[in-house]
Design a protein around this motif. Structure first.
Motif, mmCIF file in Angstrom:
data_model
loop_
_atom_site.group_PDB
_atom_site.id
_atom_site.type_symbol
_atom_site.label_atom_id
_atom_site.label_comp_id
_atom_site.label_asym_id
_atom_site.label_seq_id
_atom_site.Cartn_x
_atom_site.Cartn_y
_atom_site.Cartn_z
ATOM 1 N N HIS A 4 -5.345 -12.304 -9.141
ATOM 2 C CA HIS A 4 -6.273 -11.478 -8.669
ATOM 3 C C HIS A 4 -6.967 -10.712 -9.733
ATOM 4 O O HIS A 4 -6.423 -9.808 -10.180
ATOM 5 C CB HIS A 4 -5.640 -10.579 -7.647
ATOM 6 N N LYS A 63 -3.903 -8.348 -11.318
ATOM 7 C CA LYS A 63 -2.967 -7.519 -10.517
ATOM 8 C C LYS A 63 -1.596 -8.395 -10.549
ATOM 9 O O LYS A 63 -1.773 -9.685 -10.315
ATOM 10 C CB LYS A 63 -3.207 -7.640 -9.045
ATOM 11 N N GLU A 64 -0.373 -7.754 -10.736
ATOM 12 C CA GLU A 64 0.997 -8.393 -10.538
ATOM 13 C C GLU A 64 1.307 -8.236 -8.981
ATOM 14 O O GLU A 64 1.130 -7.220 -8.670
ATOM 15 C CB GLU A 64 1.867 -7.878 -11.638
ATOM 16 N N GLU A 65 1.771 -9.127 -8.339
ATOM 17 C CA GLU A 65 2.244 -9.136 -7.322
ATOM 18 C C GLU A 65 3.588 -8.326 -7.195
ATOM 19 O O GLU A 65 4.527 -8.645 -7.848
ATOM 20 C CB GLU A 65 2.606 -10.411 -6.464
ATOM 21 N N SER A 66 3.794 -7.170 -6.525
ATOM 22 C CA SER A 66 4.540 -6.237 -6.723
ATOM 23 C C SER A 66 4.770 -5.313 -5.642
ATOM 24 O O SER A 66 3.642 -4.908 -5.167
ATOM 25 C CB SER A 66 4.800 -5.537 -8.108
#
Length: 135
Positions: A12, A24-27
């Protein structure tokens, strides 16, 4: 050796210019990663101008995270062992996030849900600020 490019990675994109892209890192926590467009392996391979812009971007992200999320702490990291490409992680940490005070790569300590402001508004803030200060 396998060389991954940004087109190989799910992402993203928050911001992009000729030298960098931010994803963006999924977290559970707010977590952005700043990548160089060129596949530099070490920070010392960057020109002084690009290195300076990298730190300005990290500084802007940190300030925006603090203002928007009001975290307990900001973590900034650069490992690049698994993905040998210059990239900096900027993470907003909270006392009640699932890993705190451990690193996000460490042992999970709890199963909490964080109630945070809308991330899309945060992404727009970061994008707008970077547009003003980074070329």
């Amino acid at each position: 050796m396998l060389q991954l490019t940004k087109t190989d990675l799910p992402m993203h994109i928050i911001f992009e210019n000729q030298y960098f892209y931010i994803e963006k890192e999924e977290s559970q926590i707010p977590w952005l990663k700043v990548f160089t467009q060129e596949p530099h392996k070490e920070l010392s391979e960057l020109s002084a101008e690009v290195r300076s812009q990298l730190w300005e971007i990290v500084n802007i992200i940190e300030k925006e995270m603090i203002a928007y999320y009001k975290p307990t702490k900001i973590n900034i990291a650069s490992f690049a062992n698994m993905l040998p490409r210059v990239h900096i992680h900027v993470m907003a940490r909270f006392e009640d996030d699932n890993y705190y005070p451990n690193p996000m790569w460490g042992e999970k300590l709890r199963d909490n849900e964080l109630y945070l402001p809308d991330e899309e508004k945060f992404f727009k803030r970061v994008f707008t600020t970077l547009q003003k200060y980074v070329q």
